[in-house]
Scaffold this active site. Structure first.
Site, PDB file in Angstrom:
ATOM      1  N   SER A 109       0.830  -1.203   0.000  1.00  0.00           N
ATOM      2  CA  SER A 109       0.000   0.000   0.000  1.00  0.00           C
ATOM      3  C   SER A 109       0.868   1.258   0.000  1.00  0.00           C
ATOM      4  CB  SER A 109      -0.967  -0.056   1.187  1.00  0.00           C
ATOM      5  OG  SER A 109      -1.953   0.943   1.106  1.00  0.00           O
ATOM      6  N   ASP A 159     -10.493  -3.428  -5.033  1.00  0.00           N
ATOM      7  CA  ASP A 159      -9.813  -2.583  -4.046  1.00  0.00           C
ATOM      8  C   ASP A 159     -10.509  -1.222  -3.977  1.00  0.00           C
ATOM      9  OD1 ASP A 159      -7.996  -0.948  -2.598  1.00  0.00           O
ATOM     10  OD2 ASP A 159      -6.316  -2.191  -3.237  1.00  0.00           O
ATOM     11  N   HIS A 190      -8.452  -4.612  -0.611  1.00  0.00           N
ATOM     12  CA  HIS A 190      -7.140  -4.030  -0.307  1.00  0.00           C
ATOM     13  C   HIS A 190      -6.289  -4.913   0.595  1.00  0.00           C
ATOM     14  CE1 HIS A 190      -4.457  -0.601  -0.553  1.00  0.00           C
ATOM     15  NE2 HIS A 190      -4.325  -0.560   0.768  1.00  0.00           N
TER      16      HIS A 190
END
Length: 200
Positions: A109, A159, A190
């Site tokens: 991320s 996501d 995610h």
């Protein structure tokens, strides 16, 4: 052995390994220098682990650079923090006597996004990178020379934070810059999945 040095200007964890490879572990928003150590050890059991904590706080949560809104980055801060992280990696390589040609980024991320920024702004720093749930952090204008660099990208089709086309845009740009890119999709959101971890 786990070590940390205040001289390197990033709070971090270093775990000595027995192979030449060093995994540069870059956590997501709200994580810290401990989060990815188990994953790093699982992925490459013999590698050195180098895991810095992002210096930026967002509502008390560590990040590697500021953002103005979800998916909208503070470009000045991103650039400054990318250079600072590159300096840290260089200094850590000297301090811990790491092989500079064997430093592999593993980011998730926010950590994957700054790893992508490292590839674009410091193309000779990393020879391999695994970017989990990353997006194109910025358009560099001119392509860096990423010939010989291996990059694994993963993304979730559902996501809510990173649209699939943003991950695809990063894959396309890195490929045009000469990197050998593998893009793996998973159907979920995610969160990291066992399927993704098995691709590492």
């Amino acid at each position: 052995m786990i070590a940390s040095s205040d001289d390197l200007r990033f709070v971090h964890r270093y775990v000595k390994g027995s192979s030449p490879t060093t995994l540069l572990l870059l956590h997501g928003t709200g994580g810290d220098e401990n989060d990815l150590l188990p994953l790093g050890r699982q992925v490459l059991p013999e590698a050195h682990l180098l895991s810095p904590r992002g210096k930026v706080l967002e509502n008390g949560m560590p990040r590697f650079f500021k953002r103005l809104a979800m998916g909208v980055f503070d470009m000045e801060d991103l650039t400054q923090q990318t250079h600072a992280l590159a300096d840290f990696v260089e200094q850590a390589a000297d301090h811990y006597r790491l092989d500079r040609d064997e430093i592999v980024a593993l980011g998730y991320s926010n950590g994957a996004n700054i790893a992508a920024s490292l590839l674009l702004l410091h193309p000779n720093l990393l020879r391999r990178a695994a970017l989990l749930h990353a997006m194109l952090p910025f358009d560099p204008g001119e392509f860096p020379d990423l010939g010989g660099t291996l990059v694994l990208l993963t993304g979730g089709r559902q996501d809510p934070y990173i649209a699939a086309e943003q991950t695809q845009a990063l894959a396309d740009l890195l490929g045009r810059a000469g990197a050998d890119v593998t893009l793996e999709w998973q159907p979920g959101g995610h969160q990291l999945t066992h399927q993704e971890i098995e691709t590492l």
